[in-house]
Write a protein that holds these residues in place. Structure first.
Motif, PDB file in Angstrom:
ATOM      1  N   ASN A  32       0.812  -1.347   0.275  1.00 51.54           N
ATOM      2  CA  ASN A  32       0.183  -0.055   0.180  1.00 51.54           C
ATOM      3  C   ASN A  32       0.741   1.313  -0.042  1.00 51.54           C
ATOM      4  O   ASN A  32       0.180   2.307   0.274  1.00 51.54           O
ATOM      5  CB  ASN A  32      -0.877   0.040   1.235  1.00 51.54           C
ATOM      6  N   GLU A  33       2.313   1.004   0.090  1.00 47.94           N
ATOM      7  CA  GLU A  33       3.026   2.327   0.101  1.00 47.94           C
ATOM      8  C   GLU A  33       2.925   3.155  -1.413  1.00 47.94           C
ATOM      9  O   GLU A  33       3.113   2.629  -2.342  1.00 47.94           O
ATOM     10  CB  GLU A  33       4.436   1.955   0.171  1.00 47.94           C
ATOM     11  N   PRO A  34       2.684   4.347  -1.392  1.00 47.99           N
ATOM     12  CA  PRO A  34       2.453   5.094  -2.588  1.00 47.99           C
ATOM     13  C   PRO A  34       3.794   5.411  -3.371  1.00 47.99           C
ATOM     14  O   PRO A  34       4.847   5.341  -2.831  1.00 47.99           O
ATOM     15  CB  PRO A  34       2.094   6.363  -2.049  1.00 47.99           C
ATOM     16  N   VAL A  35       3.767   5.015  -4.646  1.00 47.40           N
ATOM     17  CA  VAL A  35       5.115   5.257  -5.556  1.00 47.40           C
ATOM     18  C   VAL A  35       5.068   6.523  -6.340  1.00 47.40           C
ATOM     19  O   VAL A  35       4.058   6.960  -6.786  1.00 47.40           O
ATOM     20  CB  VAL A  35       5.007   4.061  -6.336  1.00 47.40           C
ATOM     21  N   GLY A  36       6.440   7.191  -6.376  1.00 44.44           N
ATOM     22  CA  GLY A  36       6.254   8.097  -7.164  1.00 44.44           C
ATOM     23  C   GLY A  36       6.392   7.978  -8.634  1.00 44.44           C
ATOM     24  O   GLY A  36       7.043   6.901  -8.721  1.00 44.44           O
ATOM     25  N   LYS A  37       5.863   8.913  -9.457  1.00 38.36           N
ATOM     26  CA  LYS A  37       6.095   8.986 -10.888  1.00 38.36           C
ATOM     27  C   LYS A  37       6.629   9.832 -11.728  1.00 38.36           C
ATOM     28  O   LYS A  37       6.471  11.012 -10.950  1.00 38.36           O
ATOM     29  CB  LYS A  37       4.500   8.462 -11.133  1.00 38.36           C
ATOM     30  N   LEU A  38       7.153   9.661 -12.692  1.00 41.51           N
ATOM     31  CA  LEU A  38       7.503  10.902 -13.603  1.00 41.51           C
ATOM     32  C   LEU A  38       7.193  10.711 -14.979  1.00 41.51           C
ATOM     33  O   LEU A  38       6.671   9.651 -15.529  1.00 41.51           O
ATOM     34  CB  LEU A  38       9.137  11.237 -13.404  1.00 41.51           C
ATOM     35  N   THR A  39       7.452  11.632 -15.707  1.00 39.95           N
ATOM     36  CA  THR A  39       7.066  11.548 -17.027  1.00 39.95           C
ATOM     37  C   THR A  39       7.890  10.680 -17.802  1.00 39.95           C
ATOM     38  O   THR A  39       9.013  10.381 -17.628  1.00 39.95           O
ATOM     39  CB  THR A  39       7.170  13.051 -17.549  1.00 39.95           C
ATOM     40  N   ALA A  40       7.581  10.120 -19.006  1.00 38.37           N
ATOM     41  CA  ALA A  40       8.357   9.543 -20.054  1.00 38.37           C
ATOM     42  C   ALA A  40       9.755  10.283 -20.275  1.00 38.37           C
ATOM     43  O   ALA A  40      10.959   9.680 -20.633  1.00 38.37           O
ATOM     44  CB  ALA A  40       7.732   9.032 -21.136  1.00 38.37           C
ATOM     45  N   ALA A  41       9.437  11.662 -20.463  1.00 42.97           N
ATOM     46  CA  ALA A  41      10.775  12.116 -21.048  1.00 42.97           C
ATOM     47  C   ALA A  41      11.773  12.498 -20.026  1.00 42.97           C
ATOM     48  O   ALA A  41      12.869  12.288 -20.167  1.00 42.97           O
ATOM     49  CB  ALA A  41      10.119  13.678 -21.485  1.00 42.97           C
ATOM     50  N   LYS A  42      11.368  12.616 -18.459  1.00 40.35           N
ATOM     51  CA  LYS A  42      12.232  12.644 -17.679  1.00 40.35           C
ATOM     52  C   LYS A  42      12.888  11.292 -17.291  1.00 40.35           C
ATOM     53  O   LYS A  42      13.968  11.166 -17.047  1.00 40.35           O
ATOM     54  CB  LYS A  42      11.441  13.144 -16.168  1.00 40.35           C
ATOM     55  N   ALA A  43      12.166  10.219 -17.510  1.00 41.41           N
ATOM     56  CA  ALA A  43      12.579   8.952 -17.259  1.00 41.41           C
ATOM     57  C   ALA A  43      13.848   8.730 -18.285  1.00 41.41           C
ATOM     58  O   ALA A  43      14.852   8.222 -18.087  1.00 41.41           O
ATOM     59  CB  ALA A  43      11.482   7.831 -17.295  1.00 41.41           C
ATOM     60  N   LEU A  44      13.639   9.192 -19.410  1.00 42.15           N
ATOM     61  CA  LEU A  44      14.643   8.910 -20.588  1.00 42.15           C
ATOM     62  C   LEU A  44      15.967   9.788 -20.166  1.00 42.15           C
ATOM     63  O   LEU A  44      16.937   9.503 -20.420  1.00 42.15           O
ATOM     64  CB  LEU A  44      14.114   9.218 -21.923  1.00 42.15           C
ATOM     65  N   ALA A  45      15.441  11.178 -19.765  1.00 44.44           N
ATOM     66  CA  ALA A  45      16.645  11.914 -19.576  1.00 44.44           C
ATOM     67  C   ALA A  45      17.638  11.291 -18.363  1.00 44.44           C
ATOM     68  O   ALA A  45      18.691  11.692 -18.274  1.00 44.44           O
ATOM     69  CB  ALA A  45      16.262  13.090 -18.969  1.00 44.44           C
ATOM     70  N   ASN A  46      16.963  10.863 -17.428  1.00 41.16           N
ATOM     71  CA  ASN A  46      17.510  10.166 -16.170  1.00 41.16           C
ATOM     72  C   ASN A  46      18.240   8.722 -16.510  1.00 41.16           C
ATOM     73  O   ASN A  46      18.924   8.304 -15.539  1.00 41.16           O
ATOM     74  CB  ASN A  46      16.584  10.077 -15.036  1.00 41.16           C
ATOM     75  N   TYR A  47      18.054   8.154 -17.396  1.00 44.76           N
ATOM     76  CA  TYR A  47      18.421   6.752 -17.947  1.00 44.76           C
ATOM     77  C   TYR A  47      20.012   6.901 -17.850  1.00 44.76           C
ATOM     78  O   TYR A  47      20.779   7.579 -18.181  1.00 44.76           O
ATOM     79  CB  TYR A  47      18.002   6.417 -19.418  1.00 44.76           C
ATOM     80  N   GLY A  48      20.578   6.074 -16.917  1.00 44.45           N
ATOM     81  CA  GLY A  48      22.150   5.919 -16.853  1.00 44.45           C
ATOM     82  C   GLY A  48      22.455   6.703 -15.608  1.00 44.45           C
ATOM     83  O   GLY A  48      23.652   6.710 -15.163  1.00 44.45           O
TER      84      GLY A  48
END
Length: 105
Positions: A32-48
């Protein structure tokens, strides 16, 4: 689709825009612990990036619930193609009644 606090996510989707989004993914991960989310663009920018929180991903799973924030997302899977449906299949085929998160997809 636009979703906001209190909405159930009707289908698997990818986030295009979001603001302080937290999601209860109990249906997928058994907690039941809430999970933070981000946009696809931010996820791609943060890859690696070693400081990137892997649990913050751009995927909304059908059956989960928005507990904080709002978002704009595009549907990518419904019905038999959804993550929830695939998890049901894995559990059914295994003959076990454990949490879906215990099984490798």
């Amino acid at each position: 689709m636009e979703l906001y606090e209190g909405c159930m996510v009707p289908a698997d989707a990818i986030l295009l825009k979001c603001s302080k989004l937290k999601v209860n993914e109990y249906i997928i991960n058994g907690t039941n612990e809430p999970v933070g989310k981000l946009t696809a663009a931010k996820a791609l920018a943060n890859y690696g990036n070693p400081y990137y929180k892997n649990e913050e991903n751009p995927v909304l799973y059908g059956g989960s619930k928005i507990v904080e924030g709002e978002c704009l997302a595009v549907v990518v899977a419904v019905g038999d193609y959804s993550t929830r449906s695939k998890l049901k299949g894995v559990i059914y085929e295994s003959g076990n009644s454990g949490l879906a998160s215990q099984y490798h997809l």
